[in-house]
Design an enzyme around this catalytic site. Structure first.
Site, PDB file in Angstrom:
ATOM      1  N   ARG A 177       0.636  -1.181   0.326  1.00 16.17           N
ATOM      2  CA  ARG A 177      -0.049   0.044  -0.108  1.00 16.17           C
ATOM      3  C   ARG A 177       0.957   1.230   0.233  1.00 16.17           C
ATOM      4  O   ARG A 177       0.724   2.136  -0.399  1.00 16.17           O
ATOM      5  CB  ARG A 177      -0.712  -0.222   1.388  1.00 16.17           C
ATOM      6  CG  ARG A 177      -1.883  -1.583   1.337  1.00 16.17           C
ATOM      7  CD  ARG A 177      -2.945  -1.064   2.093  1.00 16.17           C
ATOM      8  NE  ARG A 177      -3.538   0.322   2.499  1.00 16.17           N
ATOM      9  CZ  ARG A 177      -4.546   0.469   3.011  1.00 16.17           C
ATOM     10  NH1 ARG A 177      -4.559   0.306   4.087  1.00 16.17           N
ATOM     11  NH2 ARG A 177      -5.102   1.961   3.241  1.00 16.17           N
ATOM     12  N   CYS A 235      -1.514   5.677   9.114  1.00  9.60           N
ATOM     13  CA  CYS A 235      -1.921   4.124   9.011  1.00  9.60           C
ATOM     14  C   CYS A 235      -2.710   4.499   7.624  1.00  9.60           C
ATOM     15  O   CYS A 235      -2.883   5.567   6.984  1.00  9.60           O
ATOM     16  CB  CYS A 235      -1.372   3.483  10.186  1.00  9.60           C
ATOM     17  SG  CYS A 235      -2.908   3.481  10.957  1.00  9.60           S
TER      18      CYS A 235
END
Length: 279
Positions: A177, A235
């Site tokens: 990611r 995150c």
């Protein structure tokens, strides 16, 4: 101030005259059945905590998928869980504490010093052969905790960008990611320019416990942390970043949380996105 409690320590505490409040934050991205998992089997006396409803405010483009709840809302939730002044709190999930750390962080930020993570989470309790109970227990006796703003620090998107440029901004998401190869939930793929990839899972040993302090310190030093480094963490939505902050504390480093994280950053078209394995 300890960050973790071992399974053997928790077992002894639960057998003591003043047992801790045990919070079960059974949550995982893409799995809405945390309450059902809790009912199937949980540590005796543990209280279920709903991450989406109790550990976050409603989602928004500006605040991300899990904005911070208000102090009043955290206090009301903590009282529902039975938290009282001076009574220890032990938090866990069934995912290496990557979700439970959100509750740890919120309570620590609100002045609860006696809150720890069960090292190894529920898996360690099972591995020790300790009992689980099933079903839904009665509501706990309400607590009386009074929370206060302060403690662990936060930053916003501008602060995150500044830390990426002149401090150390850690991206706690999975490496793919960070590189922008996949993006399963947020508007755009990539990472905040200047941020350093530091996947949360690499804080843990194979058994789901935190790595030793010296190993964690070496890990973060290799990412650029030092005695005077200003550190921030983000995150996807500010949940697993709290786990990174716990790992940093074990390693001897302080860090601030960007609660909106990538979910808020990527929702703002004026914010740039970088791709690849370099900051």
């Amino acid at each position: 101030m300890s960050v973790t409690t071992t399974v053997s320590e928790l077992r002894d505490l639960l057998d003591s005259d003043e047992p801790p409040v045990v919070l079960d934050v059974r949550w995982a991205l893409g799995d809405p059945h945390g309450h059902e998992h809790y009912a199937e089997g949980h540590i005796p006396g543990a209280v279920y905590v709903d991450l989406d409803r109790e550990l976050a405010a409603p989602p928004s483009a500006a605040g991300g998928r899990h904005p911070l709840p208000s102090l009043d809302d955290v206090q009301a939730a903590a009282r529902r869980w039975g938290v009282r002044a001076g009574r220890p709190v032990v938090v866990h999930d069934d995912l290496g504490n990557t979700a439970a750390a959100r509750a740890w962080w919120l309570l620590r930020r609100a002045g609860v010093s006696g809150v720890t993570l069960l090292d190894g989470a529920l898996g360690a309790w099972r591995a020790a052969g300790l009992p689980l109970e099933s079903g839904l227990p009665p509501e706990p006796e309400p607590g009386d905790i009074v929370l206060a703003d302060g403690g662990l620090g936060v930053t916003d998107a501008d602060g995150a960008a500044e830390l990426a440029a002149s401090g150390l901004l850690l991206d706690a998401r999975a490496a793919e990611r960070y590189r922008g190869e996949v993006e399963p939930v947020d508007p755009r793929a990539g990472h905040i320019p200047g941020a350093v990839s530091a996947p949360t899972g690499e804080n843990l040993a194979a058994d789901g416990t935190f790595l030793p302090a010296d190993a964690l310190r070496k890990r973060f030093e290799e990412k650029g942390a030092g005695p005077a480094t200003r550190i921030g963490v983000y995150c996807g939505s500010g949940v697993t970043a709290a786990h990174q902050i716990a790992a940093l504390e074990i390693a001897g480093f302080d860090a601030v949380l960007f609660p909106g994280s990538w979910s808020a950053w990527s929702s703002d078209p004026s914010r740039p996105a970088a791709r690849g394995d370099q900051p």
